[in-house]
Motif scaffolding. Structure first.
Motif, PDB file in Angstrom:
ATOM      1  N   GLY A 369       0.786  -1.228   0.000  1.00  0.00           N
ATOM      2  CA  GLY A 369       0.000   0.000   0.000  1.00  0.00           C
ATOM      3  C   GLY A 369       0.817   1.276   0.000  1.00  0.00           C
ATOM      4  N   GLN A 370       2.060   1.214   0.416  1.00  0.00           N
ATOM      5  CA  GLN A 370       2.884   2.424   0.480  1.00  0.00           C
ATOM      6  C   GLN A 370       3.452   2.823  -0.880  1.00  0.00           C
ATOM      7  OE1 GLN A 370       6.398   1.712   2.906  1.00  0.00           O
ATOM      8  NE2 GLN A 370       6.431  -0.442   2.325  1.00  0.00           N
ATOM      9  N   HIS A 371       3.240   2.003  -1.899  1.00  0.00           N
ATOM     10  CA  HIS A 371       3.765   2.305  -3.230  1.00  0.00           C
ATOM     11  C   HIS A 371       2.710   3.010  -4.076  1.00  0.00           C
ATOM     12  CE1 HIS A 371       7.510  -0.060  -2.836  1.00  0.00           C
ATOM     13  NE2 HIS A 371       6.779  -0.829  -2.040  1.00  0.00           N
ATOM     14  N   PRO A 372       3.125   3.959  -4.903  1.00  0.00           N
ATOM     15  CA  PRO A 372       2.160   4.728  -5.700  1.00  0.00           C
ATOM     16  C   PRO A 372       1.412   3.899  -6.730  1.00  0.00           C
ATOM     17  CG  PRO A 372       4.436   5.251  -6.325  1.00  0.00           C
ATOM     18  CD  PRO A 372       4.505   4.450  -5.077  1.00  0.00           C
ATOM     19  N   ASN A 373       2.009   2.804  -7.226  1.00  0.00           N
ATOM     20  CA  ASN A 373       1.331   1.982  -8.228  1.00  0.00           C
ATOM     21  C   ASN A 373       0.667   0.745  -7.626  1.00  0.00           C
ATOM     22  OD1 ASN A 373       3.880   0.919  -7.607  1.00  0.00           O
ATOM     23  ND2 ASN A 373       4.054  -0.146  -9.579  1.00  0.00           N
ATOM     24  N   ALA A 374       0.336   0.837  -6.331  1.00  0.00           N
ATOM     25  CA  ALA A 374      -0.322  -0.285  -5.652  1.00  0.00           C
ATOM     26  C   ALA A 374      -1.717  -0.506  -6.225  1.00  0.00           C
ATOM     27  CB  ALA A 374      -0.410  -0.010  -4.156  1.00  0.00           C
ATOM     28  N   PRO A 375      -2.159  -1.767  -6.294  1.00  0.00           N
ATOM     29  CA  PRO A 375      -3.524  -2.043  -6.741  1.00  0.00           C
ATOM     30  C   PRO A 375      -4.527  -1.686  -5.651  1.00  0.00           C
ATOM     31  CG  PRO A 375      -2.500  -4.059  -5.991  1.00  0.00           C
ATOM     32  CD  PRO A 375      -1.435  -2.999  -5.931  1.00  0.00           C
ATOM     33  N   SER A 376      -5.793  -1.757  -5.985  1.00  0.00           N
ATOM     34  CA  SER A 376      -6.848  -1.586  -4.986  1.00  0.00           C
ATOM     35  C   SER A 376      -6.722  -2.689  -3.945  1.00  0.00           C
ATOM     36  CB  SER A 376      -8.218  -1.658  -5.663  1.00  0.00           C
ATOM     37  OG  SER A 376      -9.246  -1.698  -4.703  1.00  0.00           O
ATOM     38  N   ILE A 377      -6.759  -2.324  -2.653  1.00  0.00           N
ATOM     39  CA  ILE A 377      -6.576  -3.292  -1.566  1.00  0.00           C
ATOM     40  C   ILE A 377      -7.781  -3.240  -0.636  1.00  0.00           C
ATOM     41  CG2 ILE A 377      -5.128  -4.009   0.371  1.00  0.00           C
ATOM     42  CD1 ILE A 377      -2.778  -2.627  -0.990  1.00  0.00           C
ATOM     43  N   CYS A 378      -8.327  -4.423  -0.314  1.00  0.00           N
ATOM     44  CA  CYS A 378      -9.442  -4.533   0.625  1.00  0.00           C
ATOM     45  C   CYS A 378      -9.104  -5.565   1.690  1.00  0.00           C
ATOM     46  CB  CYS A 378     -10.725  -4.961  -0.089  1.00  0.00           C
ATOM     47  SG  CYS A 378     -11.286  -3.852  -1.388  1.00  0.00           S
ATOM     48  N   MET A 379      -9.606  -5.337   2.899  1.00  0.00           N
ATOM     49  CA  MET A 379      -9.415  -6.285   4.001  1.00  0.00           C
ATOM     50  C   MET A 379     -10.716  -7.036   4.223  1.00  0.00           C
ATOM     51  SD  MET A 379      -7.121  -7.296   6.275  1.00  0.00           S
ATOM     52  CE  MET A 379      -7.251  -8.518   7.600  1.00  0.00           C
ATOM     53  N   ALA A 380     -10.646  -8.367   4.315  1.00  0.00           N
ATOM     54  CA  ALA A 380     -11.829  -9.192   4.559  1.00  0.00           C
ATOM     55  C   ALA A 380     -11.648  -9.978   5.844  1.00  0.00           C
ATOM     56  CB  ALA A 380     -12.060 -10.141   3.386  1.00  0.00           C
ATOM     57  N   GLN A 381     -12.699 -10.092   6.605  1.00  0.00           N
ATOM     58  CA  GLN A 381     -12.657 -10.832   7.862  1.00  0.00           C
ATOM     59  C   GLN A 381     -13.019 -12.301   7.682  1.00  0.00           C
ATOM     60  OE1 GLN A 381     -11.448  -9.458  10.649  1.00  0.00           O
ATOM     61  NE2 GLN A 381     -11.163  -7.565   9.455  1.00  0.00           N
ATOM     62  N   THR A 382     -13.780 -12.594   6.641  1.00  0.00           N
ATOM     63  CA  THR A 382     -14.224 -13.966   6.387  1.00  0.00           C
ATOM     64  C   THR A 382     -14.039 -14.299   4.909  1.00  0.00           C
ATOM     65  OG1 THR A 382     -16.507 -13.346   5.862  1.00  0.00           O
ATOM     66  CG2 THR A 382     -15.980 -13.748   8.194  1.00  0.00           C
ATOM     67  N   MET A 383     -14.043 -15.605   4.602  1.00  0.00           N
ATOM     68  CA  MET A 383     -13.942 -16.012   3.201  1.00  0.00           C
ATOM     69  C   MET A 383     -15.170 -15.559   2.422  1.00  0.00           C
ATOM     70  SD  MET A 383     -11.984 -17.398   0.974  1.00  0.00           S
ATOM     71  CE  MET A 383     -10.791 -18.428   1.846  1.00  0.00           C
ATOM     72  N   ALA A 384     -16.331 -15.558   3.074  1.00  0.00           N
ATOM     73  CA  ALA A 384     -17.543 -15.120   2.393  1.00  0.00           C
ATOM     74  C   ALA A 384     -17.423 -13.672   1.925  1.00  0.00           C
ATOM     75  CB  ALA A 384     -18.748 -15.275   3.327  1.00  0.00           C
ATOM     76  N   SER A 385     -16.921 -12.809   2.796  1.00  0.00           N
ATOM     77  CA  SER A 385     -16.777 -11.410   2.413  1.00  0.00           C
ATOM     78  C   SER A 385     -15.665 -11.232   1.378  1.00  0.00           C
ATOM     79  CB  SER A 385     -16.507 -10.538   3.640  1.00  0.00           C
ATOM     80  OG  SER A 385     -15.311 -10.921   4.291  1.00  0.00           O
TER      81      SER A 385
END
Length: 432
Positions: A369-385
Motif C-alpha cells: 500500500g505504500q507504493h504509488p502503483n499499488a492495486p486496490s486493496i481490501c481487508m476481509a474478515q471472512t472467506m464469504a466477504s
C-alpha cells in the motif's frame, strides 16, 4: 530399531492426530497389549474416540513430563518439533525418540521405496510418479504426508512405494530407501525448525537415507547459498529443459514442468522408457487445492490454490494467469516469511485487486500500500466477504485467485478446509 522391539516396552505416542492413531493401531495389530499413553499439549478429552478405553491422553507440560519419565520409547508425530524442549530433554535422558515412518521403513518389503520431499511440488511430483508407474503396469502405492499413513496401505504385491515426506518427517528419518528426491527449497516452517539453515538441513537429510539421491538444480543452488553440502554422488536434475506433456495444460505450466522433469529423473533411474512415462502422464488428474480451476461464473474464472503457503507459490500461480485481470485473495497466519518477492512481483506485474485476510494479509497490504502503483486493496474478515468483494471488482475475462502465500492457522483447520470454503462461497460444490 523395529516396531516389534516396542511391543513389550513402555511406549508413549506424542500426538493424537492421524499418525498418532495409526501408530497405536499398528501396535495393537501386532499384539501390543499394554495401555498406551498419548501426549498432547492442547486441551481436550483424556481418551481418544475409536481407540481402546485403556489408552489415555496426558495433557499439559507437567503431566507430559511425568509420562515421559516413565517411558522408554517415544513415537513422535510429525507436527511435534524435533527441537521441542521436552523432546530434547527426553533424548538427553536416554529415551529413544522415533516416528511412524522410521519404524515402518525398517519392515522388510520386496517393493522399491522412493521418498519425495521439497518445499513445494512434492505432492504433485509423488502423485504423478505413482500415476505414471501404475499406468505402465508397475503396481505402485502412494502414501505418507499426502494424507495416508504408511501403515494403512498394503504393499505385498507392489513393485514400488512412493512416499511423500514432509520436512518434519525428513528431519529424523533413520531408514534406508532406494531413491530419495528433493524437488525444491524455499523458506518455510521456520517456527518448527528454528531457522532457515536448519530447515534446509532437515529437508536434505533425506538424501543421506537412500541408495540413490536426486535433487533439482534449484535445490543445489539453495543449499549452496545456505552453506550446506549435498551428497557427493547426488544426481542433479536440470528442470529448465523439462518437456511438455502433450495436451495437458496443467502439467505444461512452468512450475509443473519442473515436477515433470523431477519425475522423469526418477524414471530414468528405474530404467523405464522416458517417452512411455511421458505419455502415461497424459490423463493425470490435478490434485485439489493446487491451482485448481473450479469453473467460470459470469465470465470470471475461480481458481483454488489454497495449498500455496509461501510467496513463491503465489508468484507461480499469478504467472499461470498472466495477461488476465487477477483479483488475488491472500493472507493467513503470519510466520514472518519474507514477502518482498511477492510484493515486487505484484507491483511489477499488476493486479486487478488485492483482498487480504489474517495477520500476514495485513502485513502484505502494508508493504504494498505504500507504493504509488499499488492495486486496490481490501481487508476481509471472512472467506464469504472476500469472495463477495472479489465478485464485485473482477471484470468478465478476469480471474479470482485464492493463493494465500500463508498457512491457514487461526482462520481455518487446514488448507483443505480453506479451499473448500472458498469453493463453496464461490458457488462450486465439487472441490475435493
Amino acid at each position: 530399531m523395529k516396531i516389534h522391539d516396542l511391543l513389550h516396552q513402555p511406549v508413549v505416542i506424542w500426538g493424537t492426530g492421524r499418525e498418532g492413531r495409526a501408530a497405536a493401531q499398528w501396535l495393537a495389530r501386532l499384539g501390543h497389549a499394554n495401555p498406551l499413553v498419548f501426549l498432547d499439549e492442547a486441551s481436550g478429552p483424556s481418551q481418544i474416540e475409536g481407540l481402546a478405553a485403556t489408552h489415555h491422553v496426558a495433557r499439559g507440560t507437567e503431566e507430559m513430563r511425568a509420562e515421559l519419565a516413565k517411558a522408554r520409547y517415544v513415537i513422535k508425530s510429525p507436527g511435534v518439533s524435533l527441537y521441542h524442549p521436552l523432546i530434547q530433554d527426553a533424548k538427553a535422558r536416554g529415551l529413544v525418540v522415533t516416528s511412524l515412518l522410521s519404524l515402518w521403513a525398517q519392515e522388510p518389503s520386496s517393493a522399491r521405496t522412493i521418498l519425495v520431499t521439497g518445499t513445494k511440488g512434492k505432492s504433485t511430483t509423488a502423485s504423478l510418479l505413482a500415476h505414471a508407474l501404475n499406468a505402465l503396469g508397475h503396481r505402485t502405492i502412494l502414501a505418507g504426508n499426502i494424507g495416508l499413513p504408511v501403515t494403512q496401505v498394503q504393499d505385498a504385491n507392489a513393485a514400488f512405494r512412493v512416499i511423500e515426506v514432509s520436512s518434519y518427517q525428513a528431519a529424523d528419518f533413520d531408514g534406508m530407501a532406494d531413491i530419495a528426491l528433493v524437488t525444491c527449497l524455499y523458506p518455510e516452517h521456520l517456527d518448527w525448525h528454528g531457522d532457515l539453515a536448519t530447515y534446509y538441513k532437515d529437508k536434505l537429510h533425506l538424501l543421506t537415507c537412500a541408495r540413490l539421491a536426486l535433487a533439482t538444480k534449484q535445490v543445489q543452488e539453495a543449499a549452496t547459498s545456505a552453506g550446506l553440502e549435498l551428497p557427493s554422488d547426488i544426481q542433479i536434475i536440470d528442470t529448465t529443459t523439462a518437456p511438455e506433456v502433450p495436451g495437458h495444460d496443467y502439467l505444461s505450466r512452468a512450475h509443473n514442468r519442473s515436477n515433470v522433469a523431477a519425475v522423469l529423473g526418477v524414471i530414468a533411474c528405474l530404467e523405464i522408457d522416458r517417452q512411455e512415462a511421458l505419455g502415461a502422464m497424459a490423463d493425470f488428474r490435478p490434485l485439489p487445492h493446487r491451482q485448481q480451476e473450479l469453473g467460470e461464473k459470469n465470465g470470471v474464472l475461480y481458481v483454488n490454490d489454497s495449498i500455496a503457503t509461501t510467496p513463491q507459490s503465489t508468484i507461480a500461480a499469478m504467472q499461470s494467469y498472466q495477461g488476465r485481470p487477477i483479483t488475488l485473495i491472500a493472507g493467513g497466519f503470519d510466520r514472518g516469511l519474507d514477502d518482498a518477492p511477492l510484493v515486487q512481483h505484484i507491483l511489477s506485474q499488476g493486479l486487478n485487486a488485492l483482498i487480504v485476510m489474517g495477520p500476514s494479509g495485513q502485513r502484505l497490504a502494508q508493504s504494498i500500500g505504500q507504493h504509488p502503483n499499488a492495486p486496490s486493496i481490501c481487508m476481509a474478515q471472512t472467506m464469504a466477504s472476500a469472495v463477495e468483494l472479489a465478485r464485485r471488482v473482477t471484470p468478465s475475462g478476469g480471474v479470482v485467485l485464492l493463493s494465500p502465500a500463508a498457512p491457514s492457522y487461526g482462520l481455518f483447520k487446514d488448507f483443505e478446509q480453506r479451499g473448500l470454503c472458498f469453493a463453496r462461497e464461490a458457488g462450486f460444490q465439487d472441490a475435493g
